[in-house]
Scaffold this motif. Structure first.
Motif, PDB file in Angstrom:
ATOM      1  N   ASP A 107       0.834  -1.202   0.000  1.00  0.00           N
ATOM      2  CA  ASP A 107       0.000   0.000   0.000  1.00  0.00           C
ATOM      3  C   ASP A 107       0.872   1.257   0.000  1.00  0.00           C
ATOM      4  O   ASP A 107       0.474   2.298  -0.522  1.00  0.00           O
ATOM      5  N   GLU A 108       2.041   1.148   0.599  1.00  0.00           N
ATOM      6  CA  GLU A 108       3.005   2.247   0.619  1.00  0.00           C
ATOM      7  C   GLU A 108       4.406   1.650   0.655  1.00  0.00           C
ATOM      8  O   GLU A 108       4.610   0.526   1.118  1.00  0.00           O
ATOM      9  N   LEU A 109       5.385   2.376   0.125  1.00  0.00           N
ATOM     10  CA  LEU A 109       6.751   1.892   0.094  1.00  0.00           C
ATOM     11  C   LEU A 109       7.295   1.720   1.506  1.00  0.00           C
ATOM     12  O   LEU A 109       7.061   2.558   2.375  1.00  0.00           O
ATOM     13  N   ARG A 110       8.021   0.628   1.713  1.00  0.00           N
ATOM     14  CA  ARG A 110       8.612   0.361   3.030  1.00  0.00           C
ATOM     15  C   ARG A 110      10.086  -0.008   2.816  1.00  0.00           C
ATOM     16  O   ARG A 110      10.442  -1.203   2.813  1.00  0.00           O
ATOM     17  N   PRO A 111      10.930   0.987   2.594  1.00  0.00           N
ATOM     18  CA  PRO A 111      12.299   0.719   2.162  1.00  0.00           C
ATOM     19  C   PRO A 111      13.128  -0.120   3.124  1.00  0.00           C
ATOM     20  O   PRO A 111      14.024  -0.846   2.690  1.00  0.00           O
ATOM     21  N   PHE A 112      12.839  -0.033   4.433  1.00  0.00           N
ATOM     22  CA  PHE A 112      13.632  -0.797   5.397  1.00  0.00           C
ATOM     23  C   PHE A 112      12.924  -2.038   5.920  1.00  0.00           C
ATOM     24  O   PHE A 112      13.579  -2.919   6.488  1.00  0.00           O
ATOM     25  N   ASP A 113      11.631  -2.132   5.739  1.00  0.00           N
ATOM     26  CA  ASP A 113      10.886  -3.242   6.324  1.00  0.00           C
ATOM     27  C   ASP A 113      10.369  -4.261   5.308  1.00  0.00           C
ATOM     28  O   ASP A 113      10.079  -5.401   5.678  1.00  0.00           O
ATOM     29  N   ALA A 114      10.222  -3.879   4.048  1.00  0.00           N
ATOM     30  CA  ALA A 114       9.774  -4.836   3.034  1.00  0.00           C
ATOM     31  C   ALA A 114      10.821  -5.935   2.885  1.00  0.00           C
ATOM     32  O   ALA A 114      12.024  -5.701   3.026  1.00  0.00           O
TER      33      ALA A 114
END
Length: 371
Positions: A107-114
């Protein structure tokens, strides 16, 4: 009787390759209903890889499963079981990262958690089934985790300075102090479909080239992740300059460590669905993608299909969401732009199937006009 092969890529984010091929066929038949049409939807390892094989390989079976998506939420997906063959007596599993750990699932970018854990879970499910070979498409990744999530799902451990397992994603990657591969599952034959040749690290690496589109917009953050990827490569014994290691946020490199072979996506898909023989028996071949432009060069589906057609002495035609001024139109005998037909990009994006059908009719009229 006219014989036409329809072999488009997906129109990214709007319609799958299989549905695009069906729509184009519908338009062609509206002009020439007697045409024999062969559908061979294509992919280069990204979105739609599983669907392309499902449409082209008789006897394939979708195997549903639920995995942890790139942000942790559960995702209903599937992998594809291809029938047993001489070189894969227990069958081949086709799995795409896009449907398990892909950026379109966020739904939204998660650069450190994806993370890439769901992709690994799907691979594990196929191994549990006992397949002889894995064909993995690794386009459209949501993360820059170096493949930690995928390898962890296959039994590897990534440990911090205190001896604890690190958290998923790039956040965990930054804290890896040691790696334990003793529990990593054995790999069968593994083919990885990717046209990305970037190394793992450096100016052309995963963090600096692909990180921004996944949310790593700050230079300091990209530098930190790049350094963490270099440290991971050292722990895994991976040459960080390996071509393709930077694909999918480092998943390409992690798969090399596991024993996989990286192969050009479009070419391998074409081989596995016997596209060349179909093109040689055709009177024309239609391909396509969302944007045909100056970047649609070597390795992309349209240029690859055009080369097959040229080798066979068969005219190639193209349909694209848009065709830019720097695109090489010389590869194709005729073309159709959905944006031109619809009057605007927004109109084309709103009804891709409708305008693909219209484009199929336009190409039929331009090449085989009926009285």
């Amino acid at each position: 009787m006219t014989r036409v092969v329809i072999a488009p890529d997906s129109f990214k984010g709007t319609i799958t390759a299989a549905d695009a091929a069906e729509s184009i066929a519908r338009g062609w038949r509206s002009v020439d209903p007697a045409t024999e049409i062969v559908l061979r939807p294509m992919a280069d390892g990204g979105e739609g890889t599983v669907s392309a094989f499902a449409a082209a390989v008789a006897g394939s079976e979708r195997m549903p499963l639920t995995v942890d998506g790139p942000a942790g939420a559960r995702v209903e997906t599937d992998w594809l079981l291809l029938p047993a063959s001489e070189d894969a007596p227990r069958g081949t599993a086709v799995i795409d990262l896009a449907s398990t750990s892909g950026i379109e699932l966020l739904d939204e970018l998660r650069p450190f958690d994806a993370h890439s854990g769901g992709f690994g879970q799907a691979i594990a499910a196929a191994l549990d089934h006992g397949v002889s070979r894995l064909v993995l498409g690794i386009g459209s990744s949501a993360s820059t985790d170096g493949g930690l999530g995928m390898l962890a799902a296959l039994g590897a451990r990534f440990i911090d300075a205190e001896g604890l397992d690190v958290e998923p994603g790039a956040r965990g990657l930054l804290r890896v102090a040691a790696v334990d591969l003793s529990g990593l599952r054995a790999a069968p034959e593994v083919l990885v479909l990717s046209d990305v040749t970037n190394p793992l690290t450096g100016a052309r690496g995963a963090a600096h080239v692909f990180g921004p589109q996944k949310g790593l917009v700050d230079t300091a953050d990209r530098n930190s992740v790049d350094a963490a990827l270099a440290h991971l490569a050292d722990l895994l014994g991976l040459d960080e300059s390996t071509s393709g290691a930077g694909a999918a946020g480092g998943v390409g490199g992690a798969l090399v460590v596991w024993g996989a072979r990286l192969v050009p996506g479009a070419g391998e898909v074409a081989r596995l669905i016997s596209l060349a023989s179909e093109v040689h028996a055709a009177d024309a071949v239609i391909t396509g993608e969302g944007s045909y432009d100056g970047q649609s060069g070597d390795g992309k589906v349209p240029s690859f299909v055009a080369a097959l057609a040229a080798d066979a002495g068969v005219p190639a035609l193209i349909i694209a969401g848009r065709i830019t001024v720097d695109a090489d139109r010389g590869l194709f005998a005729a073309s159709a732009s959905l944006t031109d037909l619809a009057g605007s990009a927004d109109a084309a994006l709103a009804e891709p199937a409708h305008w693909l059908t219209a484009a199929g009719a336009v190409l039929a009229e331009s090449v085989f006009r009926t009285d």
